[in-house]
Design a protein around this motif. Structure first.
Motif, PDB file in Angstrom:
ATOM      1  N   PHE A  53      44.800 -41.746 -38.319  1.00  0.00           N
ATOM      2  CA  PHE A  53      45.425 -40.421 -38.283  1.00  0.00           C
ATOM      3  C   PHE A  53      46.716 -40.412 -39.074  1.00  0.00           C
ATOM      4  O   PHE A  53      47.054 -39.426 -39.724  1.00  0.00           O
ATOM      5  N   TYR A  84      45.451 -40.416 -27.535  1.00  0.00           N
ATOM      6  CA  TYR A  84      45.644 -41.690 -26.842  1.00  0.00           C
ATOM      7  C   TYR A  84      47.047 -42.247 -26.991  1.00  0.00           C
ATOM      8  O   TYR A  84      47.524 -42.955 -26.113  1.00  0.00           O
ATOM      9  N   PRO A 141      37.226 -38.616 -32.407  1.00  0.00           N
ATOM     10  CA  PRO A 141      38.583 -38.697 -32.958  1.00  0.00           C
ATOM     11  C   PRO A 141      39.554 -37.699 -32.343  1.00  0.00           C
ATOM     12  O   PRO A 141      40.747 -37.974 -32.273  1.00  0.00           O
ATOM     13  N   HIS A 142      39.076 -36.545 -31.872  1.00  0.00           N
ATOM     14  CA  HIS A 142      39.999 -35.601 -31.248  1.00  0.00           C
ATOM     15  C   HIS A 142      40.559 -36.164 -29.958  1.00  0.00           C
ATOM     16  O   HIS A 142      41.753 -36.015 -29.666  1.00  0.00           O
ATOM     17  N   LEU A 143      39.721 -36.832 -29.188  1.00  0.00           N
ATOM     18  CA  LEU A 143      40.236 -37.466 -27.986  1.00  0.00           C
ATOM     19  C   LEU A 143      41.185 -38.597 -28.370  1.00  0.00           C
ATOM     20  O   LEU A 143      42.221 -38.803 -27.742  1.00  0.00           O
ATOM     21  N   ALA A 144      40.818 -39.324 -29.429  1.00  0.00           N
ATOM     22  CA  ALA A 144      41.631 -40.472 -29.831  1.00  0.00           C
ATOM     23  C   ALA A 144      43.016 -40.042 -30.301  1.00  0.00           C
ATOM     24  O   ALA A 144      43.973 -40.807 -30.204  1.00  0.00           O
ATOM     25  N   ARG A 145      43.150 -38.789 -30.802  1.00  0.00           N
ATOM     26  CA  ARG A 145      44.472 -38.334 -31.241  1.00  0.00           C
ATOM     27  C   ARG A 145      45.457 -38.292 -30.107  1.00  0.00           C
ATOM     28  O   ARG A 145      46.659 -38.394 -30.314  1.00  0.00           O
ATOM     29  N   MET A 181      42.445 -46.076 -34.725  1.00  0.00           N
ATOM     30  CA  MET A 181      42.452 -44.608 -34.817  1.00  0.00           C
ATOM     31  C   MET A 181      43.865 -44.098 -35.103  1.00  0.00           C
ATOM     32  O   MET A 181      44.050 -43.161 -35.871  1.00  0.00           O
ATOM     33  N   TYR A 214      40.216 -50.254 -31.026  1.00  0.00           N
ATOM     34  CA  TYR A 214      39.840 -48.872 -31.327  1.00  0.00           C
ATOM     35  C   TYR A 214      41.064 -47.959 -31.387  1.00  0.00           C
ATOM     36  O   TYR A 214      41.251 -47.226 -32.354  1.00  0.00           O
ATOM     37  N   VAL A 215      41.918 -48.012 -30.353  1.00  0.00           N
ATOM     38  CA  VAL A 215      43.044 -47.085 -30.302  1.00  0.00           C
ATOM     39  C   VAL A 215      43.989 -47.331 -31.475  1.00  0.00           C
ATOM     40  O   VAL A 215      44.433 -46.389 -32.135  1.00  0.00           O
ATOM     41  N   GLN A 258      34.295 -44.093 -39.831  1.00  0.00           N
ATOM     42  CA  GLN A 258      35.140 -42.984 -39.387  1.00  0.00           C
ATOM     43  C   GLN A 258      36.405 -42.911 -40.229  1.00  0.00           C
ATOM     44  O   GLN A 258      36.856 -41.827 -40.577  1.00  0.00           O
ATOM     45  N   LEU A 304      41.771 -38.730 -19.976  1.00  0.00           N
ATOM     46  CA  LEU A 304      40.774 -38.592 -21.044  1.00  0.00           C
ATOM     47  C   LEU A 304      39.716 -39.685 -21.015  1.00  0.00           C
ATOM     48  O   LEU A 304      39.181 -40.068 -22.045  1.00  0.00           O
TER      49      LEU A 304
END
Lengths: 268, 415
Positions: free
Chosen positions: A163, B334, B328-332, A159, A155-156, A187, A254
């Motif tokens: 981005f 990470y 996705p905001h949290l994932a940014r 993502m 997942y990380v 997504q 988080l």
């Protein structure tokens, strides 16, 4: 380089990075209604049609395997001007054999996930190289032909790749071959502005590919492409893995929890 | 050699006066010496067809990037991810100076705009507020908010300079505003100071001690020269002080503040914050939007607690005050928590075994050989041992945050 080149670089020249899922556990499982060889013949016809659309179009194929990922085909390499299909298939076969030899698990539950984050990262590095080559370059996009289920451990990494693609303005299109939807690719396509499609009749795959994914980025504004349907952005709590509407987030690490705790169990 | 034969007579005058520079004196003026020391035209090269080859700046950029990486240590240090940052912009008379083209105020506004976008990209859960120093007082330009467009619009509309800058008034206002924020947030101030003095109503040392006890981390970027009071402020509060030399340097210094700084644990109490994850409303649904106060069709998100409609995320629900984010905001954030290790330099050596160093970069397939089939510079990941070119190294560490080699092998150590 002759100056004539600058006149041919119109705004519909594209660089298409195709990420092919070669996970053998998926292609042999019950979830796949299409055989790998039929899939490949559809994809080869599609790649040839992309190269016919414009003289300067470029196609790069990366295989997403179960144990490794590698470049399979680059249409701009000089040895690939003749016998494209033969070169691609030969390299793909070598890759699949090497991938199988790297397998360390004796038995796997279900289809298992393939290494999508690896091939996405490699595709993005290649695209950055194209951006660096000068002011005249094709507009890149990524097409994922994916069937394996999502691997939660990726997942990380996925993502991060999404981005980075969003910042470079590279759309990620996805075409799902498997039986279930892929939340990661939904997504990805939503965030980067790409197209997500799960075809209903896989034997007509070439038709889906050529009508939805063949158009270059400039011409997409004139077409009605499949719209994103209900992308779920809710998070899952770390304790029960349920999707939650409201949760508690640790301000340090988080982590997401569904109930209030005195201390965060991840970072304390 | 640049010897000015024609001006030989005038030269004798200068030589008598500058006797201490005789060892360096080749009959050149100071401005000529900069060209004599670095003859940039001599580094131009031609290729086979006589066309000019672009100057190879790659190793230079790479060395700069490595330096940056070393200073921003990639070790697992706790970072302040939920930041409340106030940017204080100096709009006093000193900002009309034209040493930055067209003037300092315009350059600062441009850099602040780029910084705001980069900041929200890297810290989606944080908030920014803008303050201006003008006529000896400090005005609040925008409140703490999470939407970059509203800040940038407010900034570009109010670019007028006058009067003196008052550092104490700025710090006082920041202190009173930052006292209202929740305890889990990290309090920061970034001051862009162009003036060479400060016009204060009281004792600024008291104000600095007040900020220090409120755990506000103050950083200053100076545009003119180093000031002792700014240096003292930054040392006391744990911030960083730097003075920029020109516009590209200013850009570098400002963007250094975008990634989260190392957090001091006592500064922000770790807490579990209640947040909502709204779902996107179906297309074609008509509802009244709570931020614009008008009816809108489709799109938008529904607050899970009070069911009000909001237009964009992340935001705070206007009706019930719940922080609304999407995963996705949290994932940014990470990649701040799981940074990738810096790659090791691989020195090009002629005698190296050709089988050990691959011919192509693993990420982009670019040739790792220098022109003429000599071994070129490359870097290697310490975990998966794959080789990458210098440009991929910069891209991977600054933007992608994934090592393609580690992600492409199932049984590598990171999986």
């Amino acid at each position: 380089m002759t100056p004539v080149q600058s006149k041919i670089y119109t705004d519909d020249v594209s660089l298409l990075m195709v990420l092919i899922d070669t996970n053998p556990f998926f292609w042999n499982s019950i979830n796949s209604t299409l055989s790998f060889s039929k899939f490949l013949s559809n994809v080869l016809a599609f790649l040839n049609s992309i190269l016919l659309l414009n003289q300067l179009n470029q196609v790069v194929v990366i295989a997403t395997g179960y144990n490794s990922c590698d470049y399979i085909f680059d249409s701009s390499a000089s040895q690939n001007h003749n016998q494209r299909a033969e070169n691609l298939l030969q390299k793909l076969e070598d890759f699949v054999q090497k991938d199988e030899s790297l397998c360390r698990d004796d038995s796997v539950d279900g289809p298992g996930f393939s290494l999508l984050s690896g091939s996405l990262s490699m595709a993005l590095c290649y695209i950055q190289k194209v951006f660096r080559s000068g002011p005249l370059h094709p507009r890149p996009r990524i097409l994922c032909l994916h069937g394996s289920p999502d691997g939660p451990g990726q997942y990380v990494a996925i993502m991060n790749a999404i981005f980075s693609a969003q910042r470079s303005m590279v759309p990620i299109d996805s075409c799902i071959m498997g039986a279930q939807h892929s939340a990661f690719l939904q997504q990805a396509s939503y965030i980067t502005g790409g197209v997500y499609l799960k075809p209903q009749h896989l034997d007509g795959l070439f038709q889906y590919l050529s009508t939805v994914f063949a158009t270059d980025l400039h011409s997409r504004s004139f077409l009605q492409l499949p719209k994103p349907v209900g992308v779920d952005f809710r998070a899952s709590c770390f304790c029960h893995k349920n999707t939650i509407d409201m949760g508690y987030i640790c301000s340090v690490c988080l982590s997401i929890f569904c109930k209030h705790h005195k201390k965060c169990s991840t970072c304390g | 050699m640049l010897r000015k034969e024609t001006n030989g007579e005038e030269r004798r005058f200068d030589r008598d006066e500058e006797e201490d520079e005789e060892e360096n004196d080749r009959g050149l003026d100071a401005w000529e010496r900069t060209y004599a020391d670095e003859r940039s035209w001599e580094s131009l090269q031609e290729d086979e067809s006589g066309l000019l080859r672009p100057i190879d700046n790659k190793t230079l950029y790479h060395a700069q990037y490595r330096r940056r990486l070393r200073t921003a240590t990639a070790a697992r240090i706790q970072k302040g991810l939920i930041r409340y940052l106030y940017i204080v912009i100096d709009l006093s008379r000193a900002a009309t100076e034209t040493d930055y083209k067209p003037n300092r105020m315009v350059v600062v506004a441009r850099q602040v705009e780029a910084f705001i976008r980069e900041f929200f990209d890297q810290n989606p859960l944080s908030h920014i507020g803008l303050l201006t120093l003008k006529d000896g007082v400090c005005h609040c330009l925008t409140e703490l908010g999470g939407s970059p467009e509203s800040h940038i619009k407010a900034l570009m509309g109010k670019l007028v300079c006058s009067g003196d800058a008052s550092l104490q008034n700025g710090l006082d206002l920041v202190h009173s505003l930052l006292n209202q924020i929740p305890s889990y947030g990290h309090r920061e101030v970034l001051i862009l100071y162009s003036a060479l003095s400060t016009c204060d109503p009281g004792d600024i040392m008291e104000t600095i001690q007040k900020c220090k006890s409120s755990k506000i981390r103050c950083s200053v970027i100076g545009l003119s020269a180093e000031l002792y009071i700014c240096k003292y402020l930054c040392q006391e509060t744990g911030g960083s002080y730097s003075v920029s030399l020109d516009e590209p340097h200013l850009k570098e210094l400002v963007l250094e503040h975008a990634p989260p700084p190392p957090a001091i644990a006592e500064f922000a109490i770790a807490n579990l914050i209640k947040m909502g994850f709204p779902q996107r409303a179906a297309e074609g649904v008509i509802s009244i939007c709570s931020c614009h106060k008008e009816a809108k069709v489709g799109g938008g998100y529904t607050c899970p607690r009070c069911k009000a409609r909001v237009c964009e995320l992340p935001t705070e629900c206007c009706i019930c005050g719940l922080t609304l984010v999407s995963s996705p905001h949290l994932a940014r954030s990470y990649h701040h928590l799981f940074p990738i290790t810096p790659f090791d330099d691989v020195a090009p050596s002629v005698s190296s075994d050709p089988h050990k160093v691959p011919k192509n970069c693993f990420g982009c397939q670019q040739s790792l050989l220098a022109p003429g089939n000599l071994p070129g510079h490359s870097v290697a990941c310490p975990k998966c041992k794959q080789h990458f070119c210098l440009d991929c190294d910069i891209y991977i560490h600054e933007s992608l945050h994934n090592c393609p080699g580690c992600e492409s092998f199932r049984h590598s150590k990171s999986q």
